[in-house]
Design an enzyme around this catalytic site. Sequence first.
Site, short mmCIF file in Angstrom:
data_model
loop_
_atom_site.label_atom_id
_atom_site.label_comp_id
_atom_site.label_asym_id
_atom_site.label_seq_id
_atom_site.Cartn_x
_atom_site.Cartn_y
_atom_site.Cartn_z
N ASN A 165 0.80 -1.23 0.00
CA ASN A 165 0.00 0.00 0.00
C ASN A 165 0.84 1.28 0.00
OD1 ASN A 165 0.83 -0.55 2.61
ND2 ASN A 165 -1.00 0.33 3.54
N GLU A 263 4.80 -3.87 12.28
CA GLU A 263 3.84 -2.80 11.96
C GLU A 263 2.65 -3.47 11.28
OE1 GLU A 263 4.16 0.21 12.84
OE2 GLU A 263 6.25 0.83 12.79
N CYS A 297 -2.76 1.49 6.69
CA CYS A 297 -2.84 0.83 7.99
C CYS A 297 -3.45 1.78 9.01
CB CYS A 297 -1.46 0.40 8.43
SG CYS A 297 -0.28 1.76 8.47
N GLU A 474 8.75 2.88 14.38
CA GLU A 474 9.57 3.39 13.30
C GLU A 474 9.50 4.91 13.36
OE1 GLU A 474 7.91 0.62 9.98
OE2 GLU A 474 10.07 0.94 9.66
P1 NAD Z 1 0.71 -9.25 3.86
O1 NAD Z 1 0.92 -9.62 5.27
O2 NAD Z 1 -0.05 -10.15 3.01
O3 NAD Z 1 2.10 -9.02 3.12
C1 NAD Z 1 3.08 -8.14 3.62
C2 NAD Z 1 4.44 -8.59 3.15
O4 NAD Z 1 4.76 -9.83 3.76
C3 NAD Z 1 4.56 -8.82 1.64
O5 NAD Z 1 5.84 -8.36 1.23
C4 NAD Z 1 4.50 -10.32 1.53
O6 NAD Z 1 5.14 -10.82 0.38
C5 NAD Z 1 5.24 -10.73 2.78
N1 NAD Z 1 4.98 -12.09 3.26
C6 NAD Z 1 3.88 -12.85 3.09
N2 NAD Z 1 4.05 -14.04 3.70
C7 NAD Z 1 5.28 -14.03 4.27
C8 NAD Z 1 6.01 -14.96 5.04
N3 NAD Z 1 5.52 -16.16 5.37
N4 NAD Z 1 7.24 -14.60 5.48
C9 NAD Z 1 7.75 -13.40 5.19
N5 NAD Z 1 7.10 -12.48 4.44
C10 NAD Z 1 5.87 -12.78 3.99
O7 NAD Z 1 0.06 -7.82 3.97
P2 NAD Z 1 -0.42 -6.93 2.75
O8 NAD Z 1 -1.73 -7.42 2.28
O9 NAD Z 1 0.67 -6.80 1.76
O10 NAD Z 1 -0.58 -5.49 3.47
C11 NAD Z 1 -1.74 -5.12 4.07
C12 NAD Z 1 -1.60 -5.12 5.57
O11 NAD Z 1 -0.46 -4.37 5.97
C13 NAD Z 1 -2.75 -4.44 6.25
O12 NAD Z 1 -3.17 -5.20 7.34
C14 NAD Z 1 -2.18 -3.12 6.71
O13 NAD Z 1 -2.84 -2.55 7.80
C15 NAD Z 1 -0.78 -3.48 7.02
N6 NAD Z 1 0.09 -2.30 6.98
C16 NAD Z 1 0.58 -1.81 8.16
C17 NAD Z 1 1.36 -0.66 8.18
C18 NAD Z 1 1.88 -0.12 9.48
O14 NAD Z 1 2.76 0.73 9.45
N7 NAD Z 1 1.38 -0.55 10.62
C19 NAD Z 1 1.67 -0.03 6.98
C20 NAD Z 1 1.19 -0.56 5.79
C21 NAD Z 1 0.40 -1.70 5.81
#
Ligand code: NAD
Length: 496
Positions: A165, A263, A297, A474
């Site tokens: 995102n 995060e 997020c 962060e």
């Molecule tokens: P996701 O958890 O599906 O993927 C995030 C990342 O993790 C991707 O790069 C993905 O390839 C990787 N990943 C997936 N499985 C993994 C594994 N087993 N081991 C290591 N890496 C792995 O999340 P998403 O759909 O890409 O993002 C959306 C989520 O992220 C939402 O819940 C959002 O709130 C959160 N988010 C949080 C913040 C914050 O700062 N708190 C910022 C942006 C997004």
Amino acid sequence: MTRFLEIARQTGTVPDLPSGHFIGGRFQQSSNGAEMESFDPGRAEPFARFARGGLADVAAAVDSASRAFDDTWRDMAPAERGRILMRAAQAIGDNADRLATVECLDSGKPYSEALGDVGGAARAFEYYAGACDKLQGDTFPLGPDYIGYSLHEPVGVTAHILPWNFPISTAARGIAPALAAGCTVVAKPAEQTPFTALLLAEILHDSGLPDGVCNVVTGTGAEAGQALVSHPLIDHITFTGSVATGQQVMRSAADNVTRLVLELGGKSPVVVMADADLDAAADGVIGAIYENAGQICSAGSRLVVEASARDDLVDRLCRRAAALTIGHGLCDTQLGPVNSAEQLARVAGFVDRATQRGIEMATGGSVTADPQTGAGWFFEPTIALSGAAEDELVQEEIFGPVLTVQTADDAEHAITLANGTRYALVAGIYTRDFGQAHRMARRIDAGQVYLNEYFAGGIEVPFGGNRHSGFGREKGLEGLLSYCQTKSVAGRIAGA
Ligand code: NAD
């Protein structure tokens, strides 16, 4: 200058996109030659291919980062590290059009939002460039015969798992402080948005970062991501993504006792008291939920409004929401697409189920398309007059342009509603009563609280969540310290 924006509008892509991983200071293909496609969400079509990395590519990147840590980066004079990061900040700004256009195509977000993210990335490097030579320890008063002091040493090789995102923002806010602290980096961008992390690594290298200090491996979470977070030479993981994946990453980290920052998601409340400037509050709520089509997020996805102001505020919000221009990010509309077909189905599922439960949509509520092309993964800006506090629309992160409205009897009730989910990432408060604002800021459980301006603050302000929104911070100087480990030195002065 909008040269790349013009090219992308004409051709649907950007020339010379990297197709390999960035390892050891150069682009290289996957060891097994595997590739995958990246989609333009505004057209729902692929626009480029990129490398699909696996175990061997991650091993090469970690090895490269590990050697660079020992050979060059850890012991480089902090002021020199700072000069390199400052040049990188300048170069990110110089490449803003290219980076923003790529981000726009890859993530779907409107061009000016992408440009804002690139500016934020440059600012992160500028901020941490200035911090490199100010990372001071303490001295401890042990009495005349002893000396005691502490050192902030870099933790080593850091892994950065990034979401789709805010690809360049999340890359910069983790990589800049890691480098400033003297760590080396292996980043794994989300498979939906691989490109700006690769371009960032190239820009850093061109700004003077030695070979191997910042590496990027692209590919899926199950392959490249899992291999990276389980690698025994990784000393720290910064993970940004969903709760479920964060829990999995935490389990992998446990095997090697790897430190980590998580995060995760949010379901953040925007509390609007009846005495607030309702116009300012309406503008704030619209930005809080419809920027990046709600895929933030820290989106303000729950409006908690004092009862006497509810109808007036909802009316203002509906008029503003219905007036938002929808369309492809390259046309710089106000609401772009959601990032993927899966994400669109997920958002629509939440809204359809809510409608079946009898929850009224004050505006929006349907899947739609780019009005110019009839294509793309779009969802209307939606306001749901939500039901009970335990309803999934109130409890679950939808990650789309859907606001749920909760009504509070008074300040105390507003606090109870604000604290009523498993998440605790951010909260917004709109009121003219500053005493009330600060009392509420203390009582609402959140990593950060915005007063009378949602998303107020910048790289200077620590950011992170509590409870299911994760842990660690962060941004700010606290973000820098998460890439350091304190070494205390204490001893008797010889001959004393
Ligand atoms: P996701 O958890 O599906 O993927 C995030 C990342 O993790 C991707 O790069 C993905 O390839 C990787 N990943 C997936 N499985 C993994 C594994 N087993 N081991 C290591 N890496 C792995 O999340 P998403 O759909 O890409 O993002 C959306 C989520 O992220 C939402 O819940 C959002 O709130 C959160 N988010 C949080 C913040 C914050 O700062 N708190 C910022 C942006 C997004």
